[in-house]
Design a protein around this motif. Sequence first.
Motif, PDB file in Angstrom:
ATOM      1  N   LEU A  30      39.528  33.457  33.175  1.00 36.10           N
ATOM      2  CA  LEU A  30      38.963  34.148  34.336  1.00 36.10           C
ATOM      3  C   LEU A  30      39.306  33.383  35.611  1.00 36.10           C
ATOM      4  O   LEU A  30      39.687  33.985  36.621  1.00 36.10           O
ATOM      5  N   LEU A  31      39.187  32.054  35.582  1.00 34.80           N
ATOM      6  CA  LEU A  31      39.547  31.252  36.753  1.00 34.80           C
ATOM      7  C   LEU A  31      41.046  31.346  37.033  1.00 34.80           C
ATOM      8  O   LEU A  31      41.463  31.427  38.196  1.00 34.80           O
ATOM      9  N   MET A  32      41.858  31.347  35.980  1.00 31.71           N
ATOM     10  CA  MET A  32      43.302  31.500  36.159  1.00 31.71           C
ATOM     11  C   MET A  32      43.611  32.830  36.846  1.00 31.71           C
ATOM     12  O   MET A  32      44.423  32.893  37.784  1.00 31.71           O
ATOM     13  N   ALA A  33      42.972  33.904  36.383  1.00 30.68           N
ATOM     14  CA  ALA A  33      43.230  35.231  36.937  1.00 30.68           C
ATOM     15  C   ALA A  33      42.779  35.319  38.391  1.00 30.68           C
ATOM     16  O   ALA A  33      43.455  35.949  39.219  1.00 30.68           O
ATOM     17  N   ARG A  34      41.658  34.700  38.718  1.00 29.90           N
ATOM     18  CA  ARG A  34      41.187  34.736  40.102  1.00 29.90           C
ATOM     19  C   ARG A  34      42.146  34.018  41.042  1.00 29.90           C
ATOM     20  O   ARG A  34      42.311  34.410  42.198  1.00 29.90           O
ATOM     21  N   ASP A  35      42.779  32.961  40.558  1.00 31.05           N
ATOM     22  CA  ASP A  35      43.789  32.266  41.362  1.00 31.05           C
ATOM     23  C   ASP A  35      45.030  33.129  41.563  1.00 31.05           C
ATOM     24  O   ASP A  35      45.622  33.143  42.643  1.00 31.05           O
ATOM     25  N   LEU A  36      45.421  33.846  40.504  1.00 32.12           N
ATOM     26  CA  LEU A  36      46.637  34.660  40.572  1.00 32.12           C
ATOM     27  C   LEU A  36      46.419  35.990  41.283  1.00 32.12           C
ATOM     28  O   LEU A  36      47.323  36.508  41.943  1.00 32.12           O
TER      29      LEU A  36
END
Length: 242
Positions: A121-127
């Motif tokens: 989820l954190l990865m997706a929010r960054d991307l």
Amino acid sequence: MRQIFFDTETTGLEADKGDRIIEIGCVEMINRQLTGNNLHLYINPERASHEDALRVHGLTEEFLADKPKFAEIVDQLLEFLAGAELVIHNAPFDIGFINAELKRLRRGVLTDHVGGVRDTLLMARDLFPGKANSLDALCRRLEVDNSKRTLHGALLDAELLADVYIRLTRGQDALLMDEHGEGAHGDAQASIEAVDLSRFQLPVLTADAAEMEAHAKLLAELDKAAGGACKWRQLEPVQPVA
């Protein structure tokens, strides 16, 4: 690298208020290849699910009544997870529930047993800042088929997460790889012949006024999502002082 894509289903949303785990799904990947060595467990939570949770996962109290309790599967679970990096979507939720179960058994916390935790989820929010980043939203955006996900299920969700993760982390080299991680000629170490681009004369197309306006609008939206100037601004040419 050994990674475990991990998901749980629960009786409700609040581990600290007595909600319990009812299903665990684990999908193993080694060096970015799924192994098929998965773990899927149903668990008797010794309590009923909240109505909202039941609508999400569909696992009734009657279905779970003859399943093992968490204390009966804890050794199997920790042995399977030992030393691996866990990949979880919204990791604090699942880890919070596992830690609550481990606390009841005086078995420490989950991070005592695994090599690390990665939160997609954190990865997706960054991307994708400012976008919906639920698992369903990422499946749609990254073209992962989730048509079988009529109800939430821990194993199915872990399998979908593995697909999503591969697409989130796939670099440009993936354009040269087939689905088994091998090169176009079956050799993962195949070399690619360099092409001298200096012999080509490439046309330079200048953006028209409408395209420039659309570009400026997009940058403004990125600035708003990023809470400041986006990285693209750093590439804009400095206007000369008159």
